[in-house]
Design a protein around this motif. Sequence first.
Motif: not given
Length: 503
Positions: A148, A339, A341-343, A346
């Motif tokens: 990123r 995190d 958004k990723n972990e 949903q």
Amino acid sequence: MSRSSHATLIEARSLTKRYPGVIALNAVDFDLRAGEVHVLFGENGAGKSTLISMIAGASAPSEGSLAVRGEPVTFNGVADARAHGISAVFQEFSLIPTMTVAENIFLGDEPRRGPFTDHRAMVARARELFASLEFQIDPMRLVSRLSRAEQQMVEIAKAVHSDLSVLILDEPTASLTDREVDHLFQVVERMTARGVGVIYISHRIQEFSRIADRITVLRDGARIGTVTMDATSEEELIEMMVGRAIDEIYPTIARDPGPPVLSVSGLHASGVHGVDFDVRPGEVLGVAGLVGSGKSRCFRALMGLEAVKAGRVRLRDADVTGAPTRRMMEAGVYYLTPDRKNEGLQLVFTARDNLVQGILPGIESRGGQLPWSRIRETADKVAERVDLPESYRGRLAAQLSGGNQQKTLFGRGLGRDYDVYIFDEPTVGVDMGARASIYKLIKSLAESGKAVIVISSDLPEVMNIAHRLLVFARGRITAELPREDISESTVLAHFFEEQEELA
């Protein structure tokens, strides 16, 4: 910092943006001078993104005027703004992952050899550009294979490869390491030295003294004021932003600790080297350390998210060393990931459905049927507890602001009863208003007898809400400080204590 040459690059007068039933920006004045960093500061929804979208040509004002170098302008899109020397690097990158770095930088402006793209010239110009910015990136790499931080460097290179006079950076350090932040600030300094004006948006108030010349504070779509950094304190900025003093942001949390509920001894994991500590119900245990200190890896190993190499973890009287995440949660430990958004969330589910996911594991079916009316009622009670407005509960999580996403993530942990709450970077990318709500939740959990662990890179945060503070460095705990011994100078000294011993 007084870097400005005083020549005005951008001047906005009474900029207003209306949407059906909403005034997103209300008669805001703003100006940017050559060679300065002008910070936009405010809570989520204050109008920062609306203002920069109009300056960058992404949207048109409902009322008001915009001038570039004294000349009135009306932008017909982002390309029009770029033609006037204005480029923006937003939080959500615009790179095409299946294309190379060089192809992304020159997309739409490719060097030509007759009717064909001159790929050799494009790569050579990209190398020259990266050299001037001191970025170590191969122009031939696919964007999908970049970190990123590297993608952000490409976005900056893409913005500056043309005749740039105004650069807009929207939360540029949200996912960078300390070293990457230092590099970014060096790039900004080189650009302002050339006369480029920078509009900088960030929630990280501790960065402002390093980079800001002036700061404009927005609240509820209105401009509260513009101040110079060298004449303003962090406390004054926060009070301007939220309309209340800093001591109203961090609550006083009563402490009535019981015997340890979670005990860790001799824990070894990747980047963690022999850690011992315990956590007691009724207290907030703060955990501080630099990026790479091992503070997060320690608790991810404890939660079964990384492998435990040695040591012991006990929850009440049970040995849970190396237990998988699901078993740790069933045993009464909740982990909030940094995190979201990723972990965490949903993103394709609504906020309410995300809350329901946190409730379902504690619900027993009757005759194979789940009590959906009770589940939905519980979800709405949780939403009220985390101050998630009713109008946002039916929206997709991906469409929520960072603060409301974080409230939703917190709510998933409140859908059932846990004994231990581990909050890893609980306010990352979150404004002060949302932080105040989150701190109230932490207070209510601790005072109801829960053990709360707050892992944070935000030193003022852990210093103000922790009853005890663990300081990590090089994978070890270098200090355990009671409340009365917690001070910035003491904590910072322990940040580097282990490094100096091992040097």
